[in-house]
Design an enzyme around this catalytic site. Structure first.
Site, PDB file in Angstrom:
ATOM      1  N   GLY A  38     -46.245  13.951  24.648  1.00  0.00           N
ATOM      2  CA  GLY A  38     -45.553  13.035  23.495  1.00  0.00           C
ATOM      3  C   GLY A  38     -44.351  13.907  22.632  1.00  0.00           C
ATOM      4  N   GLY A  93     -44.493   8.154  23.658  1.00  0.00           N
ATOM      5  CA  GLY A  93     -43.276   7.395  23.296  1.00  0.00           C
ATOM      6  C   GLY A  93     -42.614   7.319  22.033  1.00  0.00           C
ATOM      7  CG  ASP A 130     -55.912  11.230  30.251  1.00  0.00           C
ATOM      8  OD1 ASP A 130     -57.054  11.605  29.704  1.00  0.00           O
ATOM      9  OD2 ASP A 130     -55.208  10.709  29.768  1.00  0.00           O
ATOM     10  CG  ASP A 179     -47.994  13.025  32.909  1.00  0.00           C
ATOM     11  OD1 ASP A 179     -48.911  13.795  32.356  1.00  0.00           O
ATOM     12  OD2 ASP A 179     -47.056  12.439  32.109  1.00  0.00           O
ATOM     13  CG  HIS A 180     -51.378  11.006  31.333  1.00  0.00           C
ATOM     14  ND1 HIS A 180     -52.528  11.079  30.642  1.00  0.00           N
ATOM     15  CD2 HIS A 180     -50.291  11.146  30.873  1.00  0.00           C
ATOM     16  CE1 HIS A 180     -51.898  11.527  29.365  1.00  0.00           C
ATOM     17  NE2 HIS A 180     -50.621  11.724  29.484  1.00  0.00           N
ATOM     18  CB  THR A 221     -39.860   8.825  25.279  1.00  0.00           C
ATOM     19  OG1 THR A 221     -41.258   8.427  25.770  1.00  0.00           O
ATOM     20  CG2 THR A 221     -39.070   7.469  24.695  1.00  0.00           C
TER      21      THR A 221
HETATM   22 ZN   LIG Z   1     -49.250  12.310  28.339  1.00  0.00          ZN
END
Ligand SMILES: [Zn+2]
Length: 284
Positions: free
Chosen positions: A209, A181, A106, A84-85, A233
């Site tokens: 997200g 989040g 990113d 990821d990021h 999350t």
């Molecule tokens: Zn993300």
């Protein structure tokens, strides 16, 4: 079996659905995803959030990539691996060197031209090395700040077209009313914007997200161009709950070495959640 994430996303696109990429911080979470995928016969992606490595010391890059590929080899269903990021060329080259064939650059906190320049440099080298790259345009902010309501952060279709054409990215993370989040209120995805982005570019789209977006909205988004969906999350929350159950159940156990039962116990508690997400949301 281990499968390149690019092929899983291609399969998702052909099936007009989305693959789910689950943030996994360790072996237990990764094993849970792999066996939930096998049980539901649904391809899935194990995803590492790179900041967890140097900051929380949850795992190592090379060790994690190796473990996930080994786990994937235990099952028949396709299992992908993605990082990821990440924000710099150097970090991403290290990730690829450690065995990741799917990464994210990113650059979304920069202006469009800078984002294009940074992402293109990563894409050119990654492709040479046989890896695919996810870019981001617009900016997926923080649910804690209610960024999902900030239209100035949303992805603009014409900018998405230019970004994809000039960088050569393989997938594109979009900002359409989503945020990272815990949402304080129910988010509402801008489906018209998603359709406009999809019409502007052929590149498969990614939704970040994902925790807290209602399933009915997700299913619509998956039918309109979202082919990779990141879930973090919610999965972590369920992991914490399973760990809590383990410590409660084993609190009175005389032999503390029984902590060795923890991974299997937690996986058994956690796997139904992952199976439910795969069964409910994926249409492979
Ligand atoms: Zn993300």
């Amino acid at each position: 079996m281990y499968e390149k994430t690019g092929n899983i996303i291609k399969l998702a696109r052909e099936s007009n659905t989305s693959a789910i990429a689950f943030i996994c911080m360790d072996y237990v979470m990764a094993r849970t995803v792999v066996y939930a995928a096998e049980k539901t016969n649904t391809p899935a992606i194990v995803m590492l959030y790179p900041e967890h490595v140097p900051v929380q010391h949850t795992t190592g890059f090379r060790g994690f990539a190796t473990a996930v590929k080994e786990l994937a080899g235990e099952v028949k269903v396709p299992i992908g691996l993605h990082c990821d990021h990440d924000y710099t060329y150097e970090a991403i080259m290290n990730t690829i060197d450690c065995g990741f064939e799917s990464v994210m650059m990113d650059g979304s906190m920069n202006d469009l031209d800078t984002n294009i320049a940074l992402t293109k440099k990563v894409v050119d080298k990654a492709h040479e090395l046989g890896a695919i790259v996810e870019g981001e345009i617009g900016h997926v902010g923080l649910a804690a700040d209610a960024d999902q309501n900030r239209e100035d952060l949303f992805t603009k279709p014409d900018a998405a077209e230019k970004f994809c054409r000039e960088t050569g990215v393989d997938t594109l993370a979009v900002s359409i009313g989503n945020a990272h989040g815990e949402y304080k209120e129910t988010p509402h995805l801008d489906i018209q914007r998603l359709e406009d982005i999809r019409n502007a570019t052929d590149v498969p789209l990614v939704l970040h997200g994902g925790s807290g977006i209602p399933d009915d909205q997700l299913l619509v988004a998956f039918s309109k161009g979202i082919n990779k969906f990141n879930l973090g999350t919610d999965f972590l929350r369920n992991y914490f709950k399973a760990l809590t159950e383990f410590t409660a159940e084993y609190a009175d156990v005389a032999d503390p070495v029984r902590v060795i039962n923890m991974p299997e116990y937690v996986q058994a508690k956690l796997q139904p959640y992952v199976e439910d997400r795969l069964k409910t949301l994926c249409r492979f």
